[in-house]
Every structure is written in C-alpha cells, then in structure tokens.
Write a protein that holds these residues in place. Structure first.
Motif, PDB file in Angstrom:
ATOM      1  N   LEU A 109      40.144  38.866  44.685  1.00 32.26           N
ATOM      2  CA  LEU A 109      39.412  38.899  45.944  1.00 32.26           C
ATOM      3  C   LEU A 109      38.389  37.774  46.022  1.00 32.26           C
ATOM      4  O   LEU A 109      38.131  37.228  47.105  1.00 32.26           O
ATOM      5  N   LEU A 124      40.374  34.827  47.101  1.00 30.24           N
ATOM      6  CA  LEU A 124      40.648  34.940  48.535  1.00 30.24           C
ATOM      7  C   LEU A 124      39.413  34.617  49.371  1.00 30.24           C
ATOM      8  O   LEU A 124      39.490  33.909  50.375  1.00 30.24           O
ATOM      9  N   ASP A 184      42.656  45.537  45.155  1.00 33.29           N
ATOM     10  CA  ASP A 184      43.094  44.423  44.317  1.00 33.29           C
ATOM     11  C   ASP A 184      42.056  44.194  43.233  1.00 33.29           C
ATOM     12  O   ASP A 184      40.949  44.738  43.273  1.00 33.29           O
ATOM     13  N   MET A 234      41.324  40.342  52.694  1.00 37.42           N
ATOM     14  CA  MET A 234      42.525  41.085  52.306  1.00 37.42           C
ATOM     15  C   MET A 234      42.883  42.132  53.369  1.00 37.42           C
ATOM     16  O   MET A 234      44.065  42.268  53.737  1.00 37.42           O
TER      17      MET A 234
END
Length: 368
Positions: A182, A185, A177, A361
């Motif tokens: 990230l 996240l 990604d 992730m």
C-alpha cells in the motif's frame, strides 16, 4: 457496491480532479457521444459528479464542464501496525479529512484490534457516506483470498477474514493488502503517477518492499513478493533470523532491531532514532553500514527489475542521508551503469503514505 455501475470508466478519468467537458471525455474515453452523455447523466444523478459552469466557447454554445465531487462519498483507510493503529477517512481523491492514531498490540489478535478499529471508524465517519474500506497489515496477504498469510508472528491472524469482518461491521466492501504494497501504491499515486517502474522499501523493525512494475502492483503467487528482509546479505553473517530460521537475512542486521542489537554489543544503549538525531558516532556508523547492506541487496533488484525510482520509507528513513548515502553507495557500485544512469533513490514523500495507498486500493477495486 460500485460507485456508479456502467460509468466507472468516466469516473476513473475524472479522478484527476480537473473539470472536463463532454467532448473531452469522448476523446479521452474513446466512447460514443451518446454513451458519454448517458453516463454523465448517471454520475450526475448519483452526486458523484457535479456541473461547474461552462468552458470557453470556440464558436457556438459553450460546452458544459463537469468535475468529480470528491466528498460525495468517503473511503476508510486503516494502517494496522505492530504497535499502532491508524484509522483515517479520506475523500475520493485520497485526501485525508479525519484521522486518529492509537497505540495497540498486534498480538492482541484480530477480534480485539479490528473491534477497536470499527469503533474508531464509526466515530470518525459520523454521517459521511462510506464507499469502501482499505486495510494495510504488517504481514503477507494472499492475493486470492485477501487473508493474512504465514502469520506465526501475529497470533490469531493467519487466514483470518479481515475484509469480511470489517465489511459485516460497516456495511461496505473491504479490501486488504500488505502495508508495504500500500505504501508503494500510495507513493505511486501521490508523487510518481507517470512512473511505470517503482520500488518502495520500508525499513523499520523489519524490512519489506512493494513493487510497481509496468504500472501495476506486483504481489506474487502467495502475496510474498517483496520480502527483501529475508534476502541473504553479501557478507552472509551467521545471525539466525527469528522469523524464518535461516541465517544471513538482511533484516537481522539492517532493520532497527538488528542495528540496535549490533550497538548493544558495542555497549551503546538507547533508542536508535534518538541516538541518530543526537549525532552519536557509533549509531550513525551502524546506520550507514546498514544502508550499505540494504544497497547490496537492492543492487540485485535494480539489475533484475530496472526501476526508475526507489523510495525508502519506514522509521529508519527518518535518519535521512545517513541511511540513504549507504544505500546509494552500493546500489551505484554494484548495479549495471545503464540501470542506474537515471535511477532516483529518495525518501518517502509523507509519513501517512500507507493511508493514501489504502484509499487508492479501494478506488482501484471499486472502479474495476
């Protein structure tokens, strides 16, 4: 590969790191007792979960407690920057157990960069059992193919199968990604797990954002969601963006590259962050103005998305209140009062948040 086929729902609940009894898991999962008992047995057999004694009895035999064994498997997290490559091994809770950062040039191409990453990964992993690999790239990533998208700034990377290459080399599934996604996240998992609406902004040589809306990361149709560096500034200056060819892009004036260019026009030379740390008046003024430019764009995001938290990361965030005060100034003056009543604008919790996001992730993918 999944961590424990059929038992992912229970494993997901146990990622909080706390011990649980079977009655706890029955209540939390809504599953039948026989299902929970069977799936706990499966997890115990894989070593992903271990017994850790008994809970206090409320009458009768005290129930057994179980907890995740965080180092029963390991995750590989890669942060591929334009000039740096960080490779880390984390446990199942996302805690880093080994890490290395080396200099590199993204323009060397994916074969050279990923070859170096694989060598570093093998050295760090040693005999640790690997569950999966997460990679952050400094460019958009197509959510359908997991391949870099629109990569003219990164020769050789456009549409390259990064996940396939790493999976073939290391024998485990790999997921890719955009690095700012990230970071969003990671910040969400590490600091704001109960916050459903969070905006992460990275301000470095470029500007980009990651959005957690309704508790889920938003990537957009082609992975281009969050490209705030190409939003037009309020002043609409006439500097041509070298990446997209338009004028007025936020990144041309408010990134480290843009601010440095502005200072050089004023006869001020040197590393921007060093100038800021030394208290250079022109540098601090330019950074504060960059914050205002960013804040004007973020004000539109606040009115559109209504986040609870905005987290600022990237190298320019290291200047602290100089940048943040400029951002806050225009967010609060240009957004709806109700949207900013409880809005928090702050800086990133840890410099390695992209690695936490990469590990998060991988876990999300393996447990889906």
């Amino acid at each position: 590969m999944t961590l424990a086929t059929g038992a992912e729902d229970l494993l997901r609940l146990m990622l909080d790191g706390r011990p649980h009894t079977r009655p706890d898991l029955i209540e939390l999962s809504g599953l039948a007792r026989s299902t929970v008992v069977s799936r706990i047995d499966t997890l115990l057999a894989t070593g992903l979960v271990v017994p850790i004694g008994e809970a206090s009895s409320t009458g009768g035999r005290p129930p057994s407690r179980f907890a995740l064994a965080p180092q029963s498997r390991f995750l590989l997290a890669l942060d591929v920057g334009v000039r740096h490559l960080t490779v880390a091994v984390t446990d199942l809770l996302g805690t880093t157990v080994d890490i290395t950062t080396t200099a590199h040039d993204i323009d060397a191409g994916p074969r050279a960069v990923l070859g170096k990453a694989v060598r570093q990964a093998r050295r760090l992993l040693k005999d640790r059992p690997l569950a999966g690999i997460g990679v952050g790239l400094p460019c958009p990533v197509d959510p359908e193919t997991s391949r870099p998208n629109l990569g003219p700034i990164m020769p050789g990377w456009d549409n390259y199968d990064v996940a396939g290459r790493l999976s073939d080399e290391l024998g485990r599934p790999a997921y890719v990604d955009n690095d700012v996604n990230l970071m969003a996240l990671g910040e969400h998992a590490a600091t704001y797990p109960t916050t459903n609406n969070l905006l992460f902004l990275k301000v470095s040589a470029g500007i980009g954002s990651g959005m957690i809306i309704g508790g889920r990361l938003q990537r957009g149709a082609q992975g281009l969601a969050g490209e705030l560096g190409h939003a037009r500034t309020a002043d609409g200056h006439d500097i041509v963006c070298r990446r997209c060819g338009n004028t007025g892009c936020l990144g041309t004036v408010a990134s480290t590259v843009g601010i440095t260019a502005t200072l050089e026009q004023q006869g001020v030379h040197g590393d921007l962050l060093d100038l800021a740390r030394s208290g250079h008046p022109a540098a601090l003024t330019a950074i504060r103005q960059a914050g205002r430019e960013i804040g004007s764009v973020l004000a539109t995001c606040v009115n559109l998305l209504n986040p609870s938290v905005i987290v600022i990361g990237g190298s320019l965030a290291e200047t602290g209140e100089t940048l943040i005060s400029g951002i806050r100034e225009n967010i609060y003056s240009r957004s709806l009062p109700l949207a900013t009543a409880n809005l928090r604008v702050t800086t990133v919790s840890t410099p390695d948040i992209a690695l936490k996001g990469a590990a998060t992730m991988v876990l999300q993918q393996l447990l889906t």
